[in-house]
Design an enzyme around this catalytic site. Structure first.
Site, PDB file in Angstrom:
ATOM      1  N   GLY A  12      54.264  17.581  62.190  1.00  0.00           N
ATOM      2  CA  GLY A  12      53.813  17.011  63.431  1.00  0.00           C
ATOM      3  C   GLY A  12      54.732  18.406  64.742  1.00  0.00           C
ATOM      4  N   PRO A  13      54.612  18.073  65.893  1.00  0.00           N
ATOM      5  CA  PRO A  13      54.829  18.948  66.947  1.00  0.00           C
ATOM      6  C   PRO A  13      56.664  18.392  67.560  1.00  0.00           C
ATOM      7  CG  PRO A  13      53.436  16.674  68.028  1.00  0.00           C
ATOM      8  CD  PRO A  13      53.369  16.933  66.581  1.00  0.00           C
ATOM      9  N   GLY A  17      59.033  13.490  64.906  1.00  0.00           N
ATOM     10  CA  GLY A  17      59.954  12.812  64.039  1.00  0.00           C
ATOM     11  C   GLY A  17      59.848  13.000  62.412  1.00  0.00           C
ATOM     12  N   ASP A  86      59.500  18.521  55.263  1.00  0.00           N
ATOM     13  CA  ASP A  86      58.985  18.654  56.705  1.00  0.00           C
ATOM     14  C   ASP A  86      58.137  19.953  57.614  1.00  0.00           C
ATOM     15  OD1 ASP A  86      60.924  20.524  57.075  1.00  0.00           O
ATOM     16  OD2 ASP A  86      62.341  19.634  58.422  1.00  0.00           O
TER      17      ASP A  86
END
Length: 212
Positions: A12-13, A17, A86
């Protein structure tokens, strides 16, 4: 699916999170984590202050770091250890195309080709999706000094690139989370709902938190 997945990636950007959720999932599942360390990129703070000047060294530093982390991934997988990460290497060119001038992008691509970094396709990718106004609010809230110069307009460009990238992504099962209405990082109830839905996932691409 979640308990059977040996290699999970949360993406995700900036501000979505992904790192915090990766840690929380790994703790629940009892797996290893493989996390980026942006604080070790010596150019990142300068990049946020002057993107045009520092985009290339910042991008190359991240590429080298990710290539090294993939070596760690291979070692963990040889030991049959499950991993939650991540970052997705496939998205690396996303930032290169966004931030680099044409000649810099060519140099970056030459380095990428010479390094030949290779990552196995994840068993599952969790994509945290949110708009720029939500992301900038979360970035400001966490108060990381190097991130203070980040603007909402830059995050708008980042979110657009992520949306386009994952619209076409089909290398792994994909679980898309509306991170505007759900906060599985800070809200225990949201995390439990997410965990249950991930375990019940049956389709190759599913959405969570969106109006039906």
């Amino acid at each position: 699916m979640l308990h059977q997945a040996p290699y999970i990636v949360v993406e995700g950007p900036i501000g979505a999170g992904k790192t915090s959720l990766s840690r929380r999932l790994a703790e629940r599942l009892g797996t290893q984590t493989l996390l980026e360390q942006p604080e070790l990129n010596p150019f990142l703070s300068r990049f946020y202050q002057n993107m045009e000047r520092w985009a290339l060294p910042t991008q190359m530093s991240f590429l080298l770091q990710r290539a090294e982390l993939l070596q760690d991934l291979k070692r963990l997988q040889k030991k049959n250890q499950r991993v939650v990460s991540d970052f997705l290497l496939d998205k690396d060119p996303l930032f290169a195309s966004l931030n680099l001038a044409a000649d810099e992008a060519k140099l970056y691509q030459e380095l990428y080709t010479r390094l030949q970094p290779h990552a196995p396709a994840p068993s599952l990718v969790i994509y945290l999706q949110a708009q720029a106004d939500i992301l900038i609010e979360r970035v400001r809230k966490r108060g990381v000094d190097t991130e203070r110069p980040i603007t909402e307009s830059y995050l708008e460009k980042v979110t657009e690139r992520y949306a386009s990238f994952f619209h076409h992504y089909n290398a792994s099962p994909l679980f898309i989370v509306n991170a505007e209405v759900l906060n599985p990082v800070d809200q225990d109830d949201d995390f439990e709902l997410l965990f249950q839905r991930l375990n019940a996932m049956r389709s190759y691409r599913e959405f969570f938190g969106y109006a039906q």
